[in-house]
Design an enzyme around this catalytic site. Structure first.
Site, PDB file in Angstrom:
ATOM      1  N   GLY A   1     -12.982  -5.388   5.741  1.00 19.94           N
ATOM      2  CA  GLY A   1     -14.351  -5.858   5.926  1.00 19.94           C
ATOM      3  C   GLY A   1     -15.088  -5.925   4.614  1.00 19.94           C
ATOM      4  O   GLY A   1     -14.804  -5.170   3.673  1.00 19.94           O
TER       5      GLY A   1
ATOM      6  N   LYS B   1       0.826  -1.210   0.000  1.00 19.59           N
ATOM      7  CA  LYS B   1       0.000   0.000   0.000  1.00 19.59           C
ATOM      8  C   LYS B   1       0.859   1.258   0.000  1.00 19.59           C
ATOM      9  O   LYS B   1       0.516   2.254  -0.645  1.00 19.59           O
ATOM     10  CB  LYS B   1      -0.938  -0.030   1.205  1.00 19.59           C
ATOM     11  CG  LYS B   1      -1.931  -1.183   1.157  1.00 19.59           C
ATOM     12  CD  LYS B   1      -2.682  -1.344   2.463  1.00 19.59           C
ATOM     13  CE  LYS B   1      -3.651  -2.522   2.403  1.00 19.59           C
ATOM     14  NZ  LYS B   1      -4.330  -2.770   3.689  1.00 19.59           N
TER      15      LYS B   1
END
Length: 438
Positions: free
Chosen positions: A313, A212
């Site tokens: 999630g 990232k």
């Protein structure tokens, strides 16, 4: 440039989904529940034409149409206008994404490992065919930091990016800080609650955050940065004692992805790192708890901006995927493209000899006259200035001190610590932690 398919002329954009795990299943649910809204926003009906999975007989969520399941991912890619890739990993994701782009299909992906390893090839394939490549979900889940860097800040010069981009490690460190747990206890709790995988290596060793960081640095500084360019230190060696010492000093410890543009003293380049860092308790990143993510961006004109939210999630990540999907579908119908890869700056990546840093060093030293002077002399010999020295309550006959440095190069700081470990009056270098956010 890609041409309109018959489906697009009829106001339909055919969507192929690769992977139907936690996020993929939520993408299917939201596509079905909000079909009319997505059609209104994009100007086309988004038709899910297939879902590629490894095992078509495996149990699925009740809202996943079994008739759309297929194990022929290559065939599915060839009949789609937009391909949503949620397989993860490098292969077969790379092959399938390249096939989609080369066929003129736009791609929406959440695959940070693929982008960090093969971003240039993917961007090149998208540009060659006139397709879009979207990847908001690859960094920080639902947090729109990719859009922020790629589009909202296109009119500014970013100087620094500091991010908590891995929810697993933030949860672990938060539990250690707030409840006094050891690393192993906090990791076990994270696994029990589903925040950490059975094999947590990619998270706790910092590799997920490094992928990232490479994406964020590439966007922020218009320079290609790959995962191999990002030095990484994970959190396995952080102890409960480290957390307590940080609190006593007015800090908290966070695993940070750090990218900076350096233009001082004739040095021009960027530094990109992932490491645990001491962050002042008053800093915005210090207030990021649990499994949440946050990215703080500093820019010349806009100043300091903070992006905060759920970084993982099923539903939060699906939200980012669907935002990209709506944009890609709108371009298929109305024309236009996502922003192309911007690498015009081509700034060099700085090594430790030119990378600025600050450290906090904990030492166990002989409690005798002249010891502090000897320690200070080691710092001075390497051109490192000391900001503060604090003595902790001794646990034995030795003294324990905590030294925070002013900014110096990483190389000078490393040489200082190496020399300290050789100093006879220094009995142990207990820990070395970077300081960020000041």
């Amino acid at each position: 440039m890609s041409t309109f398919t018959q489906a697009q002329r009829a106001g339909v954009v055919r969507v192929a989904l690769l992977g139907c795990g936690t996020v993929g299943a939520q993408v299917v649910r939201l596509l079905r529940e909000h079909a009319e809204e997505f059609a209104a926003r994009s100007g086309a009906r988004l038709e899910l034409v297939g879902i590629a999975v490894r095992d078509t007989a495996a149990e699925r969520q009740p809202w996943v149409p079994r008739e759309l399941l297929t194990d022929d991912a290559q065939g599915l890619v060839r009949r789609a206008d937009v391909v949503v890739e949620l397989i993860g990993g490098i292969e077969p994701a790379r092959t399938l994404v390249l096939a989609a782009l080369e066929n003129g299909a736009s791609v929406v992906t959440g695959n940070k490992a693929l982008l960090a390893a093969h971003g240039p090839a993917l961007h090149g394939a998208a540009e060659a065919s006139g397709a879009d490549l979207y990847y908001e979900a690859a960094v920080a889940g639902a947090v729109p930091v990719v859009y922020g860097l790629r589009e909202s800040l296109a009119g500014d010069n970013v100087t620094a990016v500091l991010g908590i981009v891995n929810g697993t490690t933030n949860f672990i460190l938060d539990e250690m800080a707030t409840r006094g747990l050891g690393f192993d206890e906090a990791l076990a709790l994270a696994q029990e609650l589903g925040y950490a995988e059975a094999d947590p290596t990619a998270d706790v060793d910092g590799h997920d955050a490094a992928a990232k960081a490479a994406i964020l640095a590439s966007l922020a500084f218009h320079t290609r940065v790959g995962i191999e360019d990002v030095p990484v230190t994970g959190i396995r060696d952080i102890t409960a004692e480290d957390m307590a010492a940080a609190q006593e000093s007015g800090y908290v410890i966070k695993l940070l992805a750090v990218a900076r543009r350096v233009t001082d003293d004739g040095t021009r380049g960027i530094s990109v790192r992932v490491h645990p860092a001491l962050v002042p308790a008053t800093h915005p990143l210090a207030a990021v708890h649990g499994a949440f993510n946050a990215v703080l961006i500093e820019a010349e004109s806009a100043g300091r901006l903070m992006f905060y939210g759920q970084g993982a999630g099923g539903a939060p990540t699906a939200s980012a995927v669907l935002s990209d999907l709506v944009a890609a579908a709108a371009h298929k119908i109305h024309g236009g493209n996502a922003p192309r890869e911007s690498t015009y700056a081509q700034m060099p990546l700085l090594g430790p000899e030119a990378t600025p840093a600050r450290t906090q060093v904990q030492l166990r030293i002989a409690d005798k006259p002249g010891t502090l002077a000897a320690v200070a002399s080691v710092y001075g010999q390497h051109g490192v200035s000391i900001e503060s020295v604090r003595q902790q309550r001794p646990a034995d006959e030795d003294a324990r001190i905590v030294i925070v440095s002013h900014e110096a190069t990483e190389a000078a700081l490393a040489d200082t610590v190496a020399k300290l470990s050789e100093e006879p009056r220094v009995h142990e270098v207990i820990s070395v932690t970077r300081v960020e956010g000041e």
